[in-house]
Design an enzyme around this catalytic site. Structure first.
Site, short mmCIF file in Angstrom:
data_model
loop_
_atom_site.label_atom_id
_atom_site.label_comp_id
_atom_site.label_asym_id
_atom_site.label_seq_id
_atom_site.Cartn_x
_atom_site.Cartn_y
_atom_site.Cartn_z
N CYS A 33 0.81 -1.23 0.00
CA CYS A 33 0.00 0.00 0.00
C CYS A 33 0.84 1.27 0.00
O CYS A 33 0.33 2.35 -0.27
CB CYS A 33 -0.94 -0.01 1.20
SG CYS A 33 -1.96 -1.47 1.24
N HIS B 73 -3.15 7.06 3.45
CA HIS B 73 -3.68 5.81 2.89
C HIS B 73 -5.08 5.59 3.48
O HIS B 73 -5.27 5.60 4.71
CB HIS B 73 -2.74 4.67 3.26
CG HIS B 73 -3.24 3.32 2.85
ND1 HIS B 73 -3.97 3.12 1.70
CD2 HIS B 73 -3.12 2.10 3.45
CE1 HIS B 73 -4.28 1.84 1.62
NE2 HIS B 73 -3.78 1.20 2.66
N ASN C 153 -10.53 0.36 0.87
CA ASN C 153 -9.07 0.38 0.82
C ASN C 153 -8.62 -0.09 -0.57
O ASN C 153 -8.77 -1.26 -0.91
CB ASN C 153 -8.54 -0.55 1.91
CG ASN C 153 -7.04 -0.67 1.92
OD1 ASN C 153 -6.36 -0.26 0.98
ND2 ASN C 153 -6.51 -1.26 2.98
#
Ligand code: ACO
Length: 317
Positions: free
Chosen positions: A108, A242, A272
């Site tokens: 990520c 994030h 996400n």
């Protein structure tokens, strides 16, 4: 480097919490309270490379350059249908560029690792204008019968075009090998010689461990960068974090003793999207006219590895 254009693309299919209730022992209330998510875009008929290409072309148009001006492409990606070639090569062909390309997998945190690599390449004089794409389909890594994990993810792509400039005020990348905390394992083709046991398994994540590590590492990265740059938390217009979980974002906001007006979010609508999340949010802010020349922005992400990446940039567009 400085960012001169951004773009994004998401799958058409929107999966709401109510749709998940139809086949999982879950509830809209649980998902909203624990994650802040109400819906997510999930790949159905699209191919990830097409979303990546769409995001790239939008970023190129937004930057006011042409594919011929791009002299390097870096694509952040964890999985897609191709093991090889890299997605960056497919994007290069689709947009009609002629430059060298490379993929990077820093989970990520990948978009921020890619921006940092782009800055190095520009500084070394080896490239002038670089396309950075983050394209992810984490919904293809999870077990859709496991309510504790499949509700968390969405798919998408974000992109940025960067060129020579001095808008990267600071960056910090860290990696601590902690594979037991978060991993996804798949099997390769059999050969006549394989004797070891192999088993494909959907993504495993220790949610609580990731939660704690994410809050601590992201706050630490941001504080370190602010100190190095001689800045106070309130000097930053937006913290573009994030988008893994609303509670993680709120906890980081609390650690910095700021109010949520500095923390734009879109996790409610996208879930996400792994390394694409920071790039998608940056593009939303850019296209919504929320970024002014001279604004200082922090980008910060964390993910499997355990990797973290953070940077402070000045918006110069
Ligand atoms: N619906 C209903 N109940 C659920 C669901 C669900 N979807 N999922 C889990 N539960 C239940 C559990 O079974 C458990 O029940 P029990 O108490 O009867 O055993 C209860 O809810 C609590 O479960 P926890 O896992 O303790 O819930 P928690 O509050 O920790 O939230 C979550 C879980 C949302 C995963 C949280 O830990 C988290 O966000 N962690 C970070 C995850 C993350 O950010 N990952 C991404 C970073 S890396 C990357 O991006 C790839």
């Amino acid at each position: 480097m400085k960012i001169i254009g951004t773009g994004r693309a998401n799958p058409a299919k929107i999966v709401t919490n109510a749709m998940l209730e139809e086949f999982l022992d879950t509830s809209d209330e649980w998902i909203r309270e624990r994650t802040g998510m109400t819906e997510r875009h999930v790949i159905s008929s699209e191919k990830l490379e097409d979303l990546a290409t769409e995001a790239a072309l939008k970023a190129i148009e937004n930057a006011g350059v042409t594919p011929a001006d791009i002299d390097y492409i870096i694509c952040s990606n964890v999985v897609n249908e191709y093991i090889t070639p890299g997605l960056s090569c497919i994007i290069q062909g689709a947009i009609g560029a002629k430059c060298a390309c490379v993929d990077v997998n820093a989970a990520c945190s990948g978009f921020i690792y890619a921006l940092d690599m782009a800055d190095d390449r520009i500084k070394s004089g080896k490239a002038k204008t670089i396309l950075v794409v983050a394209a992810e389909e984490p919904t293809r890594m999870v077990d859709w019968k496991d309510r504790s994990i499949c509700v968390l993810f969405g798919d998408g792509a974000g992109a940025a075009v960067v060129t020579e400039g001095d808008a990267l005020i600071g960056s910090r990348l860290t990696t601590v090998s902690k594979t037991e905390c978060l991993h996804y394992v798949r099997t390769l083709e059999p050969t006549p010689y394989i004797t070891k046991e192999e088993e494909a398994k959907p993504m495993y994540m220790n949610g609580r461990e990731v939660f704690k590590t994410a809050v601590l590492s992201s706050s630490r990265d941001i504080r370190t960068l602010l100190d190095e740059a001689g800045l106070q938390p309130a000097d930053i217009k937006y913290y573009i974090l994030h988008q893994a979980n609303m509670r993680i974002i709120e906890a980081i906001c609390g650690q910095l003793k700021l109010d949520m007006s500095h923390f734009p979010t879109n996790v409610a609508h996208y879930g996400n999207t792994s390394s694409a999340s920071v790039a998608i949010l940056l593009d939303e802010l850019n296209r919504d006219g929320k970024l002014q020349k001279g604004d200082k922005l922090v980008l910060s992400a964390f993910g499997a590895g355990f990797t973290t990446g953070a940077c402070i940039i000045e918006w110069t567009k």
